[in-house]
Write a protein that holds these residues in place. Structure first.
Motif, PDB file in Angstrom:
ATOM      1  N   ARG A 215      10.580   3.897 -10.627  1.00 26.94           N
ATOM      2  CA  ARG A 215      11.664   3.813 -11.630  1.00 26.94           C
ATOM      3  C   ARG A 215      12.566   2.621 -11.353  1.00 26.94           C
ATOM      4  O   ARG A 215      13.007   1.933 -12.279  1.00 26.94           O
ATOM      5  N   GLN A 216      12.852   2.362 -10.091  1.00 32.88           N
ATOM      6  CA  GLN A 216      13.752   1.261  -9.756  1.00 32.88           C
ATOM      7  C   GLN A 216      13.154  -0.101 -10.106  1.00 32.88           C
ATOM      8  O   GLN A 216      13.882  -1.015 -10.499  1.00 32.88           O
ATOM      9  N   VAL A 217      11.848  -0.257  -9.982  1.00 36.16           N
ATOM     10  CA  VAL A 217      11.220  -1.542 -10.298  1.00 36.16           C
ATOM     11  C   VAL A 217      10.648  -1.554 -11.719  1.00 36.16           C
ATOM     12  O   VAL A 217      10.052  -2.539 -12.141  1.00 36.16           O
ATOM     13  N   ARG A 218      10.858  -0.434 -12.441  1.00 38.84           N
ATOM     14  CA  ARG A 218      10.448  -0.312 -13.853  1.00 38.84           C
ATOM     15  C   ARG A 218       8.950  -0.586 -14.049  1.00 38.84           C
ATOM     16  O   ARG A 218       8.544  -1.351 -14.918  1.00 38.84           O
ATOM     17  N   ARG A 219       8.176   0.038 -13.194  1.00 38.75           N
ATOM     18  CA  ARG A 219       6.726  -0.066 -13.296  1.00 38.75           C
ATOM     19  C   ARG A 219       6.124   1.331 -13.112  1.00 38.75           C
ATOM     20  O   ARG A 219       6.716   2.180 -12.450  1.00 38.75           O
ATOM     21  N   PRO A 220       4.961   1.575 -13.675  1.00 42.52           N
ATOM     22  CA  PRO A 220       4.317   2.867 -13.461  1.00 42.52           C
ATOM     23  C   PRO A 220       3.780   2.976 -12.042  1.00 42.52           C
ATOM     24  O   PRO A 220       3.535   1.971 -11.378  1.00 42.52           O
TER      25      PRO A 220
ATOM     26  N   VAL B 207       3.832  -4.669  -4.161  1.00 39.76           N
ATOM     27  CA  VAL B 207       2.786  -3.836  -4.750  1.00 39.76           C
ATOM     28  C   VAL B 207       3.335  -3.041  -5.930  1.00 39.76           C
ATOM     29  O   VAL B 207       2.720  -2.984  -7.005  1.00 39.76           O
ATOM     30  N   PHE B 208       4.496  -2.421  -5.750  1.00 37.97           N
ATOM     31  CA  PHE B 208       5.089  -1.627  -6.823  1.00 37.97           C
ATOM     32  C   PHE B 208       5.491  -2.500  -8.007  1.00 37.97           C
ATOM     33  O   PHE B 208       5.348  -2.096  -9.166  1.00 37.97           O
ATOM     34  N   LYS B 209       5.981  -3.705  -7.743  1.00 40.22           N
ATOM     35  CA  LYS B 209       6.394  -4.591  -8.838  1.00 40.22           C
ATOM     36  C   LYS B 209       5.210  -5.048  -9.680  1.00 40.22           C
ATOM     37  O   LYS B 209       5.367  -5.398 -10.850  1.00 40.22           O
TER      38      LYS B 209
ATOM     39  N   GLY C 196       2.849  -2.999 -10.411  1.00 40.00           N
ATOM     40  CA  GLY C 196       2.319  -1.794 -11.025  1.00 40.00           C
ATOM     41  C   GLY C 196       1.290  -1.085 -10.181  1.00 40.00           C
ATOM     42  O   GLY C 196       0.594  -0.191 -10.670  1.00 40.00           O
ATOM     43  N   GLY C 197       1.170  -1.465  -8.909  1.00 39.03           N
ATOM     44  CA  GLY C 197       0.164  -0.866  -8.042  1.00 39.03           C
ATOM     45  C   GLY C 197       0.718   0.217  -7.138  1.00 39.03           C
ATOM     46  O   GLY C 197       0.036   0.638  -6.191  1.00 39.03           O
ATOM     47  N   GLY C 198       1.920   0.698  -7.424  1.00 42.18           N
ATOM     48  CA  GLY C 198       2.511   1.748  -6.605  1.00 42.18           C
ATOM     49  C   GLY C 198       1.676   3.009  -6.661  1.00 42.18           C
ATOM     50  O   GLY C 198       1.135   3.372  -7.705  1.00 42.18           O
ATOM     51  N   ALA C 199       1.566   3.693  -5.546  1.00 37.76           N
ATOM     52  CA  ALA C 199       0.702   4.871  -5.485  1.00 37.76           C
ATOM     53  C   ALA C 199       1.226   5.860  -4.461  1.00 37.76           C
ATOM     54  O   ALA C 199       1.757   5.465  -3.422  1.00 37.76           O
ATOM     55  N   ARG C 200       1.086   7.116  -4.779  1.00 38.78           N
ATOM     56  CA  ARG C 200       1.390   8.143  -3.793  1.00 38.78           C
ATOM     57  C   ARG C 200       0.263   8.170  -2.758  1.00 38.78           C
ATOM     58  O   ARG C 200      -0.838   7.672  -3.009  1.00 38.78           O
ATOM     59  N   ILE C 201       0.550   8.770  -1.619  1.00 39.24           N
ATOM     60  CA  ILE C 201      -0.454   8.899  -0.560  1.00 39.24           C
ATOM     61  C   ILE C 201      -1.063  10.293  -0.651  1.00 39.24           C
ATOM     62  O   ILE C 201      -0.349  11.299  -0.527  1.00 39.24           O
ATOM     63  N   GLY C 202      -2.342  10.346  -0.918  1.00 45.72           N
ATOM     64  CA  GLY C 202      -3.015  11.632  -1.091  1.00 45.72           C
ATOM     65  C   GLY C 202      -2.399  12.405  -2.230  1.00 45.72           C
ATOM     66  O   GLY C 202      -2.124  11.872  -3.310  1.00 45.72           O
ATOM     67  N   GLY C 203      -2.113  13.684  -2.010  1.00 47.09           N
ATOM     68  CA  GLY C 203      -1.505  14.507  -3.055  1.00 47.09           C
ATOM     69  C   GLY C 203      -0.022  14.254  -3.216  1.00 47.09           C
ATOM     70  O   GLY C 203       0.572  14.673  -4.212  1.00 47.09           O
ATOM     71  N   GLY C 204       0.605  13.598  -2.237  1.00 50.42           N
ATOM     72  CA  GLY C 204       2.028  13.279  -2.336  1.00 50.42           C
ATOM     73  C   GLY C 204       2.954  14.430  -1.998  1.00 50.42           C
ATOM     74  O   GLY C 204       4.174  14.306  -2.119  1.00 50.42           O
ATOM     75  N   ARG C 205       2.393  15.549  -1.554  1.00 52.90           N
ATOM     76  CA  ARG C 205       3.240  16.721  -1.293  1.00 52.90           C
ATOM     77  C   ARG C 205       3.851  16.700   0.106  1.00 52.90           C
ATOM     78  O   ARG C 205       4.705  17.535   0.429  1.00 52.90           O
ATOM     79  N   GLN C 206       3.417  15.772   0.950  1.00 51.68           N
ATOM     80  CA  GLN C 206       3.956  15.721   2.310  1.00 51.68           C
ATOM     81  C   GLN C 206       5.405  15.219   2.290  1.00 51.68           C
ATOM     82  O   GLN C 206       5.780  14.371   1.503  1.00 51.68           O
TER      83      GLN C 206
ATOM     84  N   LEU D   6       9.688  -0.259   5.848  1.00 50.47           N
ATOM     85  CA  LEU D   6       9.119   0.646   4.848  1.00 50.47           C
ATOM     86  C   LEU D   6       9.027  -0.024   3.486  1.00 50.47           C
ATOM     87  O   LEU D   6       7.955  -0.049   2.856  1.00 50.47           O
ATOM     88  N   LEU D   7      10.126  -0.593   3.011  1.00 49.05           N
ATOM     89  CA  LEU D   7      10.152  -1.136   1.651  1.00 49.05           C
ATOM     90  C   LEU D   7       9.573  -2.544   1.530  1.00 49.05           C
ATOM     91  O   LEU D   7       8.979  -2.875   0.500  1.00 49.05           O
ATOM     92  N   LYS D   8       9.729  -3.366   2.545  1.00 50.05           N
ATOM     93  CA  LYS D   8       9.313  -4.769   2.418  1.00 50.05           C
ATOM     94  C   LYS D   8       7.852  -4.927   2.003  1.00 50.05           C
ATOM     95  O   LYS D   8       7.544  -5.696   1.081  1.00 50.05           O
ATOM     96  N   PRO D   9       6.897  -4.197   2.623  1.00 43.96           N
ATOM     97  CA  PRO D   9       5.508  -4.355   2.191  1.00 43.96           C
ATOM     98  C   PRO D   9       5.186  -3.635   0.878  1.00 43.96           C
ATOM     99  O   PRO D   9       4.225  -3.980   0.193  1.00 43.96           O
TER     100      PRO D   9
END
Length: 305
Positions: A240-245, A180-182, A184-194, A173-176
């Motif tokens: 928050r953990q990687v200090r990126r938006p 991306v998150f570091k 600044g490309g982190g993104a929720r999937i769709g609305g993120g409510r799932q 889960l985290l390795k890929p």
């Protein structure tokens, strides 16, 4: 105890082997090649070949074998690999156990499975009593668990480890996601409510050892965190953990294009609860997503960051 393990070279198997040996247990590994040293047992699950005598006298057999669900696009060929890598290994072990006389037969089989059993649960909580879903993974888990039935019918205590994605920087889960998150490309999937099911590595290892020793527990057990979170909760916590938006969202059609049928699993909602572990008094070290991510991302000795 003497423990025989299939899948001992995998991500979870290698770490569980280390933990069990540190606890003073002997762990023999099933390998698909000639043994190169003590503690290795040759088998050929694709041909159903495993000498039952090799399992005689063991206390516990642990089967964690199976190809990586998220390793490749789900072509027809890879779906067959996912299926055969689970059914062949489980059937071979279960039938070998059933052939042993009761006096030589291991007491317990810890058999890998997955929370994919439940399919899409929406906002509904799913416990071990909940029915199987109607997805490819749900069907795979159903026949996977059924393949262990010969051992259960022979009187072996079979514990079905319905495992959620395991949080560790080297996990699937985290390795890929981390690179991306570091960036600044982190993104929720769709609305993120799932809802997302997950478990910290330390808690998965602790739960496996707990279930190995608790001879009063059998059947399906959800190896999931004590507290569930949504995809949006997870995305924000990891950012928050990687200090990126993490202000982006990945639309479903983009995922479909990138991942094919696997994208459907990424968009499903799974609110799986650990009913059996909770009722049995298991104690989680990392019960919420924040503390689990802190532990998962903590630099290891010798690592650069």
């Amino acid at each position: 105890m003497r423990i025989v393990m299939a899948g001992a070279s995998g991500f979870l198997g290698a770490r569980l082997t280390e933990r069990l040996r540190q606890s003073g247990h002997d762990v023999d590994r099933l390998v698909r090649r000639p043994p190169t040293g003590p503690g290795e047992i040759t088998w050929t699950p694709s041909q159903g070949r495993l000498d039952p005598a090799e399992l005689a006298g063991a206390d516990v057999v642990i089967n964690l074998a199976g190809a990586n669900v998220g390793g490749r696009r789900w072509t027809t060929g890879y779906k067959n690999v996912l299926r055969s890598s689970r059914l062949d290994t489980t059937d071979t072990i279960a039938r070998a156990l059933a052939k042993l006389p009761e006096t030589d037969r291991p007491r317990t089989l810890l058999q890998s499975s997955a929370v994919g059993w439940y399919g899409d649960t929406g906002n509904r909580e799913a416990s071990e009593e909940s029915p199987a879903g109607s997805t490819f993974l749900a069907d795979l888990c159903r026949v996977w668990e059924a393949a262990a039935r010969p051992a259960e019918d022979a009187g072996v205590r079979v514990v079905l480890l319905r495992t959620a994605p395991v949080l560790d920087r080297q996990g699937s889960l985290l390795k890929p996601l981390l690179p991306v998150f570091k960036l600044g490309g982190g993104a929720r999937i769709g609305g993120g409510r799932q809802w997302m099911s997950w478990i910290a590595l330390a808690d998965w290892l602790g739960a496996a050892e707990f279930l190995m020793e608790r001879e009063d527990l059998a059947g399906p057990v959800n190896l999931v965190s004590a507290a569930q979170c949504t995809n949006l909760d997870f995305t924000r916590a990891l950012a928050r953990q990687v200090r990126r938006p993490a202000l982006l969202a990945v639309p479903g059609p983009v995922l479909d294009l990138a991942l094919g049928e696997l994208a459907g699993e990424a968009q499903r909602s799974q609110r799986v609860i650990p009913g059996v572990l909770r009722n049995a008094g298991f104690s989680w070290t990392y019960p919420d997503i924040e503390t689990a991510l802190v532990a998962a991302l903590k630099p290891q000795p010798g690592m650069t960051h």
